[in-house]
Design a protein around this motif. Structure first.
Motif, PDB file in Angstrom:
ATOM      1  N   ILE A   2       0.833  -1.052  -0.429  1.00  0.00           N
ATOM      2  CA  ILE A   2      -0.053   0.046   0.479  1.00  0.00           C
ATOM      3  C   ILE A   2       0.876   0.990   0.390  1.00  0.00           C
ATOM      4  O   ILE A   2       1.958   0.954   1.074  1.00  0.00           O
ATOM      5  CB  ILE A   2      -0.798   0.118   1.003  1.00  0.00           C
ATOM      6  N   THR A   3       0.406   1.957  -1.276  1.00  0.00           N
ATOM      7  CA  THR A   3       1.235   3.427  -1.125  1.00  0.00           C
ATOM      8  C   THR A   3       0.117   4.088  -0.666  1.00  0.00           C
ATOM      9  O   THR A   3      -0.565   4.661  -1.741  1.00  0.00           O
ATOM     10  CB  THR A   3       1.943   4.009  -2.088  1.00  0.00           C
ATOM     11  N   LEU A   4       0.738   5.374   0.161  1.00  0.00           N
ATOM     12  CA  LEU A   4      -0.420   6.325   0.582  1.00  0.00           C
ATOM     13  C   LEU A   4      -0.088   7.590   0.269  1.00  0.00           C
ATOM     14  O   LEU A   4       0.619   8.199   0.640  1.00  0.00           O
ATOM     15  CB  LEU A   4      -0.781   6.352   2.048  1.00  0.00           C
ATOM     16  N   TYR A   5      -1.027   8.529  -0.916  1.00  0.00           N
ATOM     17  CA  TYR A   5      -0.095   9.362  -1.000  1.00  0.00           C
ATOM     18  C   TYR A   5      -1.610  10.911   0.080  1.00  0.00           C
ATOM     19  O   TYR A   5      -2.205  10.691  -0.072  1.00  0.00           O
ATOM     20  CB  TYR A   5      -0.996  10.085  -2.561  1.00  0.00           C
ATOM     21  N   GLN A   6      -0.194  11.631   0.645  1.00  0.00           N
ATOM     22  CA  GLN A   6      -1.367  12.595   1.082  1.00  0.00           C
ATOM     23  C   GLN A   6      -0.531  13.570   1.005  1.00  0.00           C
ATOM     24  O   GLN A   6       1.036  14.262   0.820  1.00  0.00           O
ATOM     25  CB  GLN A   6      -1.266  12.222   2.752  1.00  0.00           C
ATOM     26  N   PHE A   7      -0.751  15.093   1.993  1.00  0.00           N
ATOM     27  CA  PHE A   7      -0.444  16.256   1.604  1.00  0.00           C
ATOM     28  C   PHE A   7       1.204  15.703   2.890  1.00  0.00           C
ATOM     29  O   PHE A   7       1.118  14.970   3.592  1.00  0.00           O
ATOM     30  CB  PHE A   7      -0.953  17.043   2.533  1.00  0.00           C
ATOM     31  N   PRO A   8       2.076  16.704   2.629  1.00  0.00           N
ATOM     32  CA  PRO A   8       3.175  16.462   4.352  1.00  0.00           C
ATOM     33  C   PRO A   8       2.646  16.907   5.253  1.00  0.00           C
ATOM     34  O   PRO A   8       1.794  17.534   5.519  1.00  0.00           O
ATOM     35  CB  PRO A   8       4.216  17.526   3.248  1.00  0.00           C
ATOM     36  N   ALA A   9       3.396  17.113   6.236  1.00  0.00           N
ATOM     37  CA  ALA A   9       3.373  16.499   7.456  1.00  0.00           C
ATOM     38  C   ALA A   9       3.490  18.201   7.804  1.00  0.00           C
ATOM     39  O   ALA A   9       4.073  19.128   7.383  1.00  0.00           O
ATOM     40  CB  ALA A   9       4.045  15.859   8.588  1.00  0.00           C
ATOM     41  N   ALA A  10       2.500  18.485   9.108  1.00  0.00           N
ATOM     42  CA  ALA A  10       2.460  19.929   9.579  1.00  0.00           C
ATOM     43  C   ALA A  10       1.743  20.350  10.324  1.00  0.00           C
ATOM     44  O   ALA A  10       0.978  19.504  11.376  1.00  0.00           O
ATOM     45  CB  ALA A  10       2.302  21.120   8.454  1.00  0.00           C
ATOM     46  N   PHE A  11       1.747  21.691  10.996  1.00  0.00           N
ATOM     47  CA  PHE A  11       0.962  21.945  12.159  1.00  0.00           C
ATOM     48  C   PHE A  11       1.410  21.219  13.797  1.00  0.00           C
ATOM     49  O   PHE A  11       0.261  20.436  14.776  1.00  0.00           O
ATOM     50  CB  PHE A  11      -0.009  21.950  12.314  1.00  0.00           C
ATOM     51  N   GLY A  12       2.462  20.839  13.606  1.00  0.00           N
ATOM     52  CA  GLY A  12       3.013  19.689  14.539  1.00  0.00           C
ATOM     53  C   GLY A  12       2.066  18.250  14.927  1.00  0.00           C
ATOM     54  O   GLY A  12       2.065  17.744  16.277  1.00  0.00           O
ATOM     55  N   LEU A  13       1.773  18.258  13.346  1.00  0.00           N
ATOM     56  CA  LEU A  13       0.697  17.074  13.849  1.00  0.00           C
ATOM     57  C   LEU A  13       0.918  15.896  12.381  1.00  0.00           C
ATOM     58  O   LEU A  13       2.138  16.114  11.852  1.00  0.00           O
ATOM     59  CB  LEU A  13      -0.652  16.767  13.173  1.00  0.00           C
ATOM     60  N   LEU A  55      -2.834   0.269  -4.032  1.00  0.00           N
ATOM     61  CA  LEU A  55      -3.155  -0.712  -3.636  1.00  0.00           C
ATOM     62  C   LEU A  55      -2.703  -1.406  -4.756  1.00  0.00           C
ATOM     63  O   LEU A  55      -3.452  -2.049  -5.720  1.00  0.00           O
ATOM     64  CB  LEU A  55      -4.440  -0.961  -3.562  1.00  0.00           C
ATOM     65  N   ASP A  56      -1.196  -2.412  -5.125  1.00  0.00           N
ATOM     66  CA  ASP A  56      -0.794  -3.676  -5.710  1.00  0.00           C
ATOM     67  C   ASP A  56      -1.276  -2.628  -7.432  1.00  0.00           C
ATOM     68  O   ASP A  56      -1.220  -3.648  -7.984  1.00  0.00           O
ATOM     69  CB  ASP A  56      -1.401  -4.618  -5.702  1.00  0.00           C
ATOM     70  N   GLY A  57      -1.028  -1.519  -7.376  1.00  0.00           N
ATOM     71  CA  GLY A  57      -0.956  -0.641  -9.124  1.00  0.00           C
ATOM     72  C   GLY A  57      -2.726  -0.257  -8.828  1.00  0.00           C
ATOM     73  O   GLY A  57      -2.475   0.425 -10.267  1.00  0.00           O
ATOM     74  N   GLU A  58      -3.483   0.034  -8.073  1.00  0.00           N
ATOM     75  CA  GLU A  58      -4.572   0.021  -8.567  1.00  0.00           C
ATOM     76  C   GLU A  58      -4.460   1.459  -7.487  1.00  0.00           C
ATOM     77  O   GLU A  58      -4.705   1.279  -6.081  1.00  0.00           O
ATOM     78  CB  GLU A  58      -5.694  -0.560  -7.916  1.00  0.00           C
TER      79      GLU A  58
END
Ligand SMILES: N[C@@H](CCC(=O)N[C@@H](CS)C(=O)NCC(=O)O)C(=O)O
Length: 232
Positions: A2-13, A55-58
């Motif tokens: 599983i590769t999770l694409y998300q915004f970078p960490a910020a705001f101490g969270l 998820l495995d290419g999807e």
């Protein structure tokens, strides 16, 4: 994998996006191995919102769809002990946070005139000139339109704070004396609760919502409990 694409960490969270924090917390709760790739432009995702996973290419979008797919594919038992009534409450709490409370946090971060000059460099400071001047204007106008369309953007800040207070009161009442919304141990609804509540109440990015934190000490204690358990 599983590769999770998300915004970078910020705001101490771990993540300044409630939905990204919701999904990564879910992955940790489920004990699924994953890797993270930071993305700053949500338009690169098929539905132009983050989070998304590969998820495995999807490519899969939307925290709720992703959670449902992972639950069925990996036969996750996070909610196995929840009764039908509890499952109903979990859906209601998820809708309150995802579809209502989320927009209040968006308003106080993006449209509050004190917050905006602090938010802008955090989210757009990495862009080269002239994009770092143009993109924030377009993005803020889009958020204003979204909030008008959703309806909450038509209210005064005082009215919005009153909505936030009643949302948080509902959360505090549902939590009651329990350690987690799922009871003695977190269930999948805790991923959602933590994603939204940590962003509103425990972020280093201060907004008028912070004043509500002291009114709901059980919710701030809950965020600390989730953080200690899942984000040590
Ligand atoms: N229903 C979606 C909502 C995701 C969402 O709203 N993500 C926001 C960040 S918190 C986003 O990517 N916004 C970008 C935009 O609207 O342009 C989910 O559950 O994943």
């Amino acid at each position: 994998m599983i590769t999770l694409y998300q915004f970078p960490a910020a705001f101490g969270l771990p993540n300044p996006s409630a939905f990204c924090l919701k999904l990564e917390t879910f992955l940790r709760l489920a004990g699924l191995p994953y890797q993270v790739k930071d993305l700053t432009d949500p338009r690169k995702a098929p539905k132009a919102k983050l989070p998304m996973i590969d998820l495995d290419g999807e490519r899969l979008c939307d925290s709720a769809h992703i959670q449902a797919r992972l639950t069925s594919q990996f036969k996750l038992e996070l909610d196995a002990q929840r009764s039908p009534q509890q499952r109903g409450q979990d859906v209601a709490l998820t809708r309150l946070l995802d579809e209502h409370f989320y927009w209040l946090v968006v308003y106080f971060r993006w449209l509050d005139d004190d917050a905006w000059p602090r938010l802008c460099p955090q989210f757009f400071g990495h862009l080269p000139a002239p994009l770092k001047w143009l993109v924030p204007k377009v993005a803020r106008a889009q958020v204003r339109r979204d909030l008008q369309g959703q309806g909450l953007g038509r209210h005064s800040p005082a009215e919005l704070l009153a909505f936030a207070r009643s949302d948080l009161q509902a959360c505090a009442d549902l939590l009651g004396e329990q350690a987690f919304f799922g009871g003695q141990a977190p269930s999948s609804v805790d991923a959602c609760a933590y994603g939204h509540l940590a962003n509103a109440l425990t972020s280093s990015f201060k907004t008028p919502l912070d004043a509500l934190g002291s009114e709901f000490p059980t919710l701030t204690a809950y965020c600390q409990r989730m953080q200690a358990r899942l984000w040590p």
